[in-house]
Motif scaffolding. Structure first.
Motif, short mmCIF file in Angstrom:
data_model
loop_
_atom_site.label_atom_id
_atom_site.label_comp_id
_atom_site.label_asym_id
_atom_site.label_seq_id
_atom_site.Cartn_x
_atom_site.Cartn_y
_atom_site.Cartn_z
N ASP A 20 54.53 31.50 39.31
CA ASP A 20 54.41 32.32 38.59
C ASP A 20 55.02 34.01 38.62
OD1 ASP A 20 51.73 30.14 38.64
OD2 ASP A 20 52.71 30.88 36.83
N VAL A 21 54.83 34.03 40.40
CA VAL A 21 55.65 35.41 41.62
C VAL A 21 56.02 34.86 41.63
CG1 VAL A 21 53.80 37.02 42.31
CG2 VAL A 21 53.39 36.42 40.56
N ALA A 28 51.23 40.28 40.74
CA ALA A 28 52.76 41.04 41.42
C ALA A 28 52.10 42.42 41.60
CB ALA A 28 53.62 40.95 40.07
N ARG A 29 51.51 42.95 40.92
CA ARG A 29 51.41 44.99 40.63
C ARG A 29 50.10 44.82 41.81
NH1 ARG A 29 48.35 45.05 35.39
NH2 ARG A 29 46.33 44.35 35.59
N ALA A 40 52.82 46.22 32.74
CA ALA A 40 51.69 46.15 34.26
C ALA A 40 51.01 47.32 34.85
CB ALA A 40 52.38 45.08 34.80
N VAL A 41 52.15 48.08 34.87
CA VAL A 41 51.93 48.93 36.11
C VAL A 41 51.76 50.72 34.75
CG1 VAL A 41 53.85 48.17 37.32
CG2 VAL A 41 54.45 49.90 35.67
N ALA A 42 51.61 50.51 34.14
CA ALA A 42 51.88 51.75 33.15
C ALA A 42 50.18 52.43 33.24
CB ALA A 42 51.04 51.04 31.38
N GLY A 61 60.89 42.85 46.50
CA GLY A 61 59.59 43.08 45.52
C GLY A 61 59.00 41.87 45.06
N TYR A 62 58.06 42.55 43.78
CA TYR A 62 58.17 40.73 43.26
C TYR A 62 58.20 41.11 41.55
CZ TYR A 62 55.80 38.48 47.12
OH TYR A 62 55.46 37.06 47.94
N ALA A 63 58.34 40.00 41.69
CA ALA A 63 58.39 39.10 40.15
C ALA A 63 57.56 38.56 38.66
CB ALA A 63 59.80 39.37 39.23
#
Lengths: 315, 474, 299
Positions: B115-116, B366-367, B137-139, B349-351
């Motif tokens: 998944d990540v 991820a975040r 997701a980072v908003a 980083g993670y996706a």
């Protein structure tokens, strides 16, 4: 040869009769089934893919291109594709050198350790010789990388002998030699094992006769031993050739095909295509080029072997 | 954030603009001190309240760890996430080569077991179409995404304008050097290429502990070798290609000059440079066989660890040298008088994969790894260079550095990071180009042939790859 | 036995030859076994000692690497920060054993009848089929593995023991079949004829009569089959994640990391992976060679 000691079985059920009549088919069918599923499908899949232009990075642009991938490999027509000839030359050098050296070495050691004696544990000695076969490829590659390193064990030995250290894996002139030597170490035991068995099965009476007739050891070796060992020799050479032609893990870990392209073999080109350039079409085409070449050369061995094995029955 | 842009400009335009926008000085290095003294970025009353993760209770997530050494980042973060959310997170780690092979295989098959997944700025361009965009997701303002160094997030914004990876950690090349040897042989820390060559020559000596080479050179095939060359190339004002990735510059004077400098260094480096990877760099420096090493900044922790290094306490850090130091003329793309981006930086980083069944949970994980609290803990406990600026201010992190006698290190690293740069043509031929470049560099630097003809040949090949550049409107 | 002086000279020469012979044998043993011995040493060295030059023969041994392999809970091996805390490798060892053992069993179960069919019977296309059987080995594992991955993914067999067993069996069968063909050809044809006359069906003849006669050969092929499944990396790596992972794949983590190779762990893992095989071969060594003797030659 008393036949009365053999177990008695009824063979009149129809299943029995069916398997009797079609025994080869029945015996081979599970194997063939497994092959169809796990071999023909992958072979077919990769063949079909080789006719497409399929780059992982742009999955939407998959399209049929026929023989274009093969053409590119053979001619390096778009200059962005590296042709197959340099890797092929490297692969042939590597394969021929390794097979030849490990065959001679393995044979020699088999002859050396041939003596059967209850006084010393020849079995244990033999087991030590085949230690290289028992270690995983990846561990071997890592260990030998350290050994060939500028600050590694081989250079330590060189220094002890008064020679300066050499960057074995970093120089085009020595990189291939280092690879060949590593593989010889890894696979000579295989040859040793096969030929030991062969030697042990040789009938002693022929040798006695030869000795009475006054043949020297060299003569009896060449005119008796070698001809009798031909099947084993051919099978050994065949399988070593097939394995070494495809060898990947060791070479990639030791030099990754460098310096430049001096040790890039076909399997490394293939890895580069599939897992670096992510070009599945080209990679599959290259895989099939490899298959084709291996098949051609293997056919030579197999023909010789088959003739020897099966046509002998005619006598 | 992106609405002011009508047509997709070049990636470097982004870097310039966002760097300016984040208030970082253009064309110079930023001192760490100013980051320390600057007021808090946001005046929010509470530090970012950790997100409530319990809604992911019971969700099964598969997370791939960073390759090699940093796999414990994923284990650590996964454990934290699992504790706080009640989700079940499994992590699996592979070395880099194997990880890429897995990506290739699974994306070819159109499915992914994870998944990540981790990504670095080197490979993202080739895979982003298989990933799930993370802008939403980072908003959330409470997440304070803007605290993550913009020069890092920009590396993960793809031609379609979307963000695909949330940066976790980064590093750039710094010049590690042996303070004791520099003192002993009265050599000063080099800032220009000539000084570097001179220092390397002066420090190639026989000591009681064995022969010491002035420098090391990492020219192995593949990305690490190319990035090493690029460090020299960029710090000389050159580049591999222009802004729009249409024209290659591999045979320009500056590219030739960089290769020739490497050639000049050959006698002062341990032999076998075409097979030297990070592994050999680390080993040689920590065994005390080389006096200088331009290598990845996190290695400093390694060099200061008595269990892994013989040169503890003798290591210094500096920015890698530039051709004429501060006065290096700008590259072909920057019109200004001073060089602003010239050192090698890599970001991880993670996706989230497109085939993840529960994308919301995966995005949360991820975040989470880049959330303020997690970044703080990762930096202090595991010693990474965090993507969030604010962590550098954290008392715990500074204490941890002081405890290792690594003062000055963070300053250097940050400075190098500000000048960080990468090569990312937006076409699918990155790997072939890297291969072509590296074969050429190896030949140019180590064979008797002259540098220019070798680079001329590679230039031709590079140009044919660049013809494939993707130029799409956002 | 002529004069008193002659026997002494002959004995002296013979023992000189003996000495040379043994020196040569020792050289051969050292050549093949030394790197494994070196690996053993390295598994007890700290990372710093492992890469020292000149290489260290005397050093402070540490068992940290072995502890790292066998301890649960992810104890870091040497260093807090830069090294991975990987935890116990025991599950992977168990996986390797299960997969290798089952592969060997399945390979023999399928390969022995097949070899018997090729050796004892002539039928249409037997040469072509035998060559085709060999053909599997021509395809490089890298390109073979991608379609297999696809197949396994669709069948829901990814990361299971079963898929590895099946794939290894397919890869092992060519060599095993060709070896066993030799063994069967070595048996006199009369045995089968006698069994048939006696009223046995073909299967019964095969199972009850012929197979036991090639038992040494089966031991030999068992070892080769086991070896391949035990040491393979590429296929196991692509087709497994965590559940069915085997030792070679688990070891890959220590190699080619960003912070360099963890020599101690690789060596310790290598030793642990090697020992079961070594034991197996030591025990089966006798029947191994005898088996090869009976089979490969006469065929």
């Amino acid at each position: 040869m008393a036949t009365t000691t053999l177990p008695r079985f009824r063979s009149d059920s129809w299943v029995s009769r069916f398997t009797d009549r079609h025994f080869p088919a029945v015996a081979l069918s599970p194997t063939m089934l497994l092959f169809v599923v796990l071999l023909c499908y992958p072979l077919g899949y990769s063949l079909v893919v080789s006719f497409y232009r399929w780059r992982l990075t742009s999955p939407e642009s998959v399209r049929f291109v026929g023989l274009q991938n093969y053409a590119a490999l053979l001619t390096s027509a778009p200059s962005s594709v590296v042709s197959v000839w340099v890797p092929l030359a490297n692969t042939m050098v590597y394969t021929v050198s390794t097979v030849a050296i490990e065959f001679v070495l393995g044979f020699a050691i088999a002859l050396l350790l041939q003596r059967q004696s209850t006084r010393y544990p020849v079995g244990t000695l033999r087991t030590f010789v085949i230690i290289p076969m028992m270690i995983s490829d990846i561990v071997i590659a890592t260990m030998w990388r350290l050994m060939w390193d500028t600050y590694g064990f081989i250079n330590y030995l060189m220094n002890l002998a008064g020679q300066p250290s050499r960057p074995w894996l970093g120089e085009a002139s020595t990189a291939m030699a280092a690879l060949v030597l590593t593989d010889v170490w890894h696979n000579a035991p295989f040859v040793f094992l096969m030929l030991t068995a062969g030697l042990q099965a040789l009938p002693t009476d022929v040798y006695e006769v030869a000795e009475i007739d006054g043949a020297s050891p060299a003569q009896s070796f060449w005119h008796i031993t070698v001809p009798l060992l031909t099947p084993v020799i051919v099978i050994t050479l065949l399988f070593r050739f097939i394995f070494n032609f495809r060898d990947f893990t060791k070479i990639y870990a030791l030099t990754a095909g460098g310096p430049g392209r001096s040790t890039e073999v076909l399997s490394i080109s293939l890895y580069q295509d599939m897992f670096r350039n992510f070009d599945a079409g080209l990679g599959s085409a290259l895989a099939w080029v490899i298959v084709g070449m291996t098949m051609l050369i293997a056919a030579v061995f197999v023909r010789a072997l088959w003739r020897h094995t099966f046509e002998q029955e005619a006598r | 954030m992106r609405e002011g842009r009508s047509e997709r400009g070049t990636r470097r335009e982004f870097l310039k603009r966002t760097a300016a926008g984040a208030g970082l000085a253009m064309g110079g290095t930023l001192s760490f001190r100013s980051l320390l003294d600057a007021p808090a970025v946001s005046a929010a009353p509470s530090a970012a309240a950790p997100e409530d993760l319990t809604r992911y209770k019971g969700v099964q997530l598969m997370m791939m760890g960073f390759p090699g050494t940093s796999s414990n980042i994923s284990d650590y973060a996964a454990k934290l996430f699992a504790q706080q959310s009640g989700a079940v997170v499994n992590t699996v780690s592979y070395p880099l080569n194997e990880m890429l092979a897995k990506y290739a295989t699974s994306f070819m098959a159109g499915r992914h077991e994870y998944d990540v997944v981790p990504f670095t700025n080197e490979y993202i361009i080739q895979f982003y179409k298989n990933l799930y965009p993370l802008d939403d997701a980072v908003a959330d303002p409470a997440y304070r995404f803007s605290e993550i160094l913009p020069s890092l997030t920009e590396q993960f914004r793809m031609p379609d304008g979307k963000l695909y990876v949330i940066p976790v950690r980064w590093g750039s090349d710094v010049l590690h050097y042996r303070k004791d040897l520099f003192e002993q042989y009265k050599v000063k820390v080099p800032t220009t290429w000539d000084e570097y060559v001179a220092a390397a020559k002066a420090l190639t000596v026989d000591t009681p502990a064995g022969k010491v080479f002035g420098t090391d050179l990492k020219l192995i095939k593949g990305y690490p070798g190319v990035w090493y060359y690029c460090g020299w190339l960029w710090s000389g004002g050159g580049d591999l290609a222009d802004d729009k990735y249409e024209k290659a510059y591999l045979n320009t004077d500056r590219a030739v000059a960089a290769a020739e400098t490497i050639r000049r260094l050959l006698p002062y480096a341990p032999p076998g440079v075409t097979n030297v990877s990070q592994d050999e760099q680390i080993t040689n420096f920590s065994q005390g066989r080389t006096a200088m090493s331009i290598s990845y900044s996190p290695y400093a922790f390694l060099f200061e660890d008595p269990k892994q290094s013989r040169v503890v306490g003798k290591v210094g850090w500096a920015l890698p040298p530039r051709r004429l130091g501060e006065k290096t003329p700008a590259g072909v793309r920057y019109p200004g008088p001073r060089l602003s981006r010239w050192s090698m930086a890599s970001v991880w980083g993670y996706a989230v994969t497109k085939t993840a069944p529960n994308k919301e949970a995966a995005a949360a994980l991820a975040r989470f790894v880049s959330s303020t609290e997690t970044q703080r803990r990762l930096a202090v406990d595991l010693g990474i260079i965090p993507a969030r600026q604010g962590v550098f201010r954290d008392g715990g992190f500074q204490q941890a550095l002081k405890a290792k006698a690594m003062s000055g290190w963070a300053e250097t690293v940050l400075a190098a990071g500000q000048a960080g740069y990468g090569f990312q043509p937006f076409n699918g031929h990155l790997a072939e180009m890297i291969e072509t470049i590296q074969v050429a560099i190896q030949e140019a630097c180590t064979t008797p042939e002259q540098v220019k003809p070798v680079l001329d040949r590679a230039q031709g090949q590079l140009e044919s790859f660049l013809k494939d550049v993707v130029r799409k409107p956002a | 036995m002529t004069t008193a002086a002659a026997p002494r000279r002959r004995d002296w020469r013979r023992s000189a030859v003996e000495a040379w012979y043994w020196a040569l044998v020792a050289a051969v043993i050292v050549y093949f076994a030394f790197p494994a011995f070196w690996m053993l040493l390295m598994s007890f060295k700290t990372r710093l000692d492992a890469t020292a030059f000149p290489p260290l023969w005397v050093f402070h041994p540490t068992t940290l690497h072995y502890q790292g392999i066998f301890s649960a809970g992810g104890m870091p091996t040497e260093v807090q920060i830069s090294e991975p805390s990987l935890g116990t490798m025991l599950p992977y060892l168990v996986n390797s054993v299960i997969i290798a053992a089952c592969t060997t069993g399945l390979t023999l179960a399928l390969g022995t009848p097949a070899a018997y069919a090729f050796s004892g019977f002539r039928f249409r296309g037997d040469r072509l089929l035998a060559f085709a059987v060999l053909g599997i080995r021509f395809l490089p594992p890298i390109s073979y593995v991608v379609p297999v991955y696809l197949l396994a993914a669709n069948a829901g067999l990814l990361d299971t023991h079963l898929i590895l067993i099946l794939v290894y069996t397919v890869i092992n069968l060519p060599f095993i079949i060709w070896m066993l063909i030799g063994f069967f050809k070595d048996l006199p044809g009369e045995i089968r004829d006698a069994a048939r006359i006696d009223g046995c069906s073909e299967w019964a003849a095969f199972l009850r009569v012929l197979m036991p006669l090639v038992a040494p050969g089966l031991a030999a092929t068992a070892i080769f089959a086991f070896m391949l499944a035990w040491n393979d990396f590429v296929i196991a790596f692509i087709l497994t994640e965590n559940h069915a992972r085997t030792m070679p794949v688990a070891l890959a983590r220590y190699v080619s990391g960003e912070a360099g190779t963890f020599w101690g762990d690789v060596s310790a893992g290598g030793m642990v992976t090697m020992l079961p095989m070594l034991l197996f071969v030591l025990l089966a060594q006798r029947s191994l060679v005898r088996g090869l003797v009976v089979g490969a030659v006469k065929g």
